[in-house]
Design a protein around this motif. Structure first.
Motif, PDB file in Angstrom:
ATOM      1  N   LYS A   1       2.061   1.721  -3.494  1.00 24.89           N
ATOM      2  CA  LYS A   1       0.990   2.301  -4.304  1.00 24.89           C
ATOM      3  C   LYS A   1       0.876   3.795  -4.065  1.00 24.89           C
ATOM      4  O   LYS A   1       0.666   4.584  -5.003  1.00 24.89           O
TER       5      LYS A   1
ATOM      6  N   ASP B   1       3.272   6.067  -6.017  1.00 19.65           N
ATOM      7  CA  ASP B   1       3.125   6.203  -7.465  1.00 19.65           C
ATOM      8  C   ASP B   1       2.870   7.658  -7.856  1.00 19.65           C
ATOM      9  O   ASP B   1       1.952   8.298  -7.348  1.00 19.65           O
TER      10      ASP B   1
ATOM     11  N   LEU C   1      -2.579  -5.066  -5.587  1.00 14.82           N
ATOM     12  CA  LEU C   1      -1.462  -4.304  -5.047  1.00 14.82           C
ATOM     13  C   LEU C   1      -0.116  -4.627  -5.691  1.00 14.82           C
ATOM     14  O   LEU C   1       0.869  -3.949  -5.401  1.00 14.82           O
TER      15      LEU C   1
ATOM     16  N   ARG D   1       0.839  -1.210   0.000  1.00 16.26           N
ATOM     17  CA  ARG D   1       0.000   0.000   0.000  1.00 16.26           C
ATOM     18  C   ARG D   1       0.867   1.251   0.000  1.00 16.26           C
ATOM     19  O   ARG D   1       0.523   2.257  -0.634  1.00 16.26           O
TER      20      ARG D   1
END
Length: 401
Positions: free
Chosen positions: A157, A160, A203, A154
C-alpha cells in the motif's frame, strides 16, 4: 481547451478494428484532459483542437503503458545462492527440501522491518517503471502468518504511486506450508483470521493461492476461495505449474480473474477458462530460470478463446526479473506468442487479469492516459529486442515521468 495534445505518432490502441487486432491508427493524435484520454483518432480529425501543451512524437509508436499483473515484489533478502544450486543440478523440490525456496524468503521477510521491505521494494518498482510499467500487481505470501502477511500488504500500500506506478495488492493466502504446522489448522487460520483481517483493513483487492503437488490441494484452495468470496474478494490462482491438479478448472468455477503459470494445463482446464473469461497469465521468466521443458499449451488456449497475459513473476527465487520488454521477448521466443499477443498480454489482457480493463489497457476515450512511446519501426520490435531497456517516453496520467 485540452491539457495536452500528442501528435505525429502511430497508436496501437489495443482495440481491434477489422483485421487489425491492435487497432493501429497511423498519423494519429491523442487529446488528454485531467489525466484521461478525451479523443483519439487520425491527426487530420483533431486538427484545430487547442491544447495548453502540444507534443510532436516524431513518428513514434504509442501503446498503452505496460501492466505487470503478477509479481512478488515485496520480500526480504534474496536467494542468489539458489541460482548456483540450480546450475549445479538441484531441482525446485530439492532446493525447498534443503531449507531454501519459499521458506528461505519467509524467514528473511519475517525478520525485516516495514521500512526495510519498503526501501528494497522501491528499487525494484523503479526498475519496472523504467521498463514501461504504470501498474504493478504485488502479492504477499512470504509471511505464512497473519502478522507478516499484513506487514507485506501495508508495504505494498505504501508503494502505491511511487515512480508513478499504481499498485494492485493481492493476498497470496496459500503459498507454502509453514514448518511444524498442521495443514488443517493452517488453512483454517488463513480462512478465519488472515482473510478477515486483510478484508477489514482493505489491504488487498483479491486473494491468490498456489495449487500444485508441492503446495496446496484443490480442496484446500476451494476452502480459501469460499472464505474470500464471503468477504467480497475475487480470486486468482497459481495453477498447473509443476503438475496438473485441475487448478485451472477450479479457478474457472470460481470465476477467477486469472490462472497463472499453466505449463501443465489440459483441454478441460482451457475450455473452462475460456467459458469463464478467466485470463491465463504466462510467466516465461520463471520457465526460463527453472530451465523447464514443459511449455504452456498456447495453441490449446487459442483454440478455447483463453486470453493470455504476460508478466514478470518478479520474485527472489525463480524469477528475479524486472523487465516487461524482456518477458515479452521470452513469451515470443520460448512460448511461441506472436508479437501482437505479447503486447496485448502486457496491456489489455494484463488489465483484465487485474479487473482494470474499464480504466486501463487500451488507448481509448475515457481511459487513464498512461502511455508508452517507443521509437521503433514496427510493433514486432517489442517482442524482438533482447534487453530493450524500456520506452523512450513514459506518460502517466497525461504527464511525462
Amino acid at each position: 481547451m485540452w491539457d495536452r495534445l500528442l501528435t505525429d505518432c502511430s497508436v496501437a490502441t489495443m482495440v481491434p478494428s477489422g483485421d487489425d487486432p491492435l487497432g493501429i491508427i497511423r498519423n494519429a493524435a491523442i487529446g488528454i484532459v485531467d489525466g484521461k484520454i478525451v479523443r483519439i483518432g487520425p491527426r487530420t480529425e483533431l486538427a484545430g483542437m487547442r491544447a495548453r501543451q502540444t507534443t510532436a512524437l516524431d513518428g513514434a509508436l504509442v501503446t498503452p503503458a505496460l501492466i505487470d499483473c503478477h509479481t512478488h515484489l515485496v520480500f526480504g533478502g534474496n536467494r542468489a545462492d539458489e541460482h548456483a544450486m540450480r546450475r549445479a543440478g538441484a531441482t525446485y523440490q530439492e532446493i525447498a527440501e534443503a531449507g531454501g525456496g519459499i521458506l528461505s524468503s519467509v524467514k528473511a521477510t519475517r525478520a525485516a522491518s516495514e521500512a526495510q521491505l519498503l526501501a528494497s521494494a522501491k528499487r525494484r518498482l523503479e526498475a519496472l517503471a523504467r521498463s514501461g510499467a504504470s501498474v504493478v500487481e504485488v502479492k504477499s505470501g512470504y509471511g505464512l502468518d497473519t502478522e507478516t502477511e499484513l506487514k507485506m500488504l501495508r508495504v505494498a500500500k505504501a508503494l502505491d504511486g511511487h515512480a508513478g506506478v499504481k499498485i494492485v495488492p493481492t493476498l497470496l493466502a496459500l503459498h507454502a506450508m509453514p514448518p511444524d504446522q498442521d495443514r488443517k489448522h493452517y488453512v483454517e487460520m488463513v480462512m478465519k483470521q488472515t482473510i478477515p483481517a486483510v478484508a477489514e483493513e482493505g489491504l488487498a483487492t483479491s486473494v491468490d493461492a498456489y495449487c500444485d503437488d508441492i503446495a496446496f490441494t484443490p480442496a484446500e484452495v476451494e476452502a480459501v476461495f469460499t472464505a474470500a468470496a464471503a468477504h467480497g474478494l475475487p480470486v486468482r490462482l497459481h495453477a498447473e505449474q509443476l503438475s496438473n491438479q485441475k487448478g485451472a478448472a477450479l479457478a474457472a468455477r470460481y470465476k477467477a480473474l486469472s490462472a497463472d503459470h499453466l505449463e501443465h494445463l489440459d483441454a478441460e482446464g482451457a475450455r473452462a477458462m475460456g467459458k469463464a473469461g478467466t485470463i491465463a497469465v504466462l510467466l516465461p521468466a520463471a520457465f526460463y530460470c527453472l530451465r523447464d521443458e514443459k511449455v504452456p499449451p498456447v495453441d490449446l488456449m487459442r483454440k478455447h478463446g483463453v486470453a493470455m497475459a504476460v508478466a514478470t513473476d518478479c520474485n527472489p527465487g525463480t524469477s528475479p526479473t524486472l523487465s516487461l520488454p524482456l518477458v515479452m521477448n521470452m513469451a515470443t521466443t520460448l512460448f511461441g506468442l506472436t508479437p501482437e499477443e505479447a503486447i496485448m498480454g502486457t496491456t489489455l489482457h494484463a488489465a483484465r487479469a487485474l479487473g482494470l480493463a474499464h480504466e486501463r489497457g487500451t488507448v481509448a476515450a475515457g481511459k487513464v492516459a498512461d502511455l508508452c512511446v517507443w521509437q521503433v519501426e514496427s510493433i514486432a520490435e517489442l517482442g524482438y529486442w533482447i534487453g530493450l531497456p524500456g520506452p523512450d517516453r513514459r506518460i502517466v496520467a497525461g504527464e511525462d515521468r
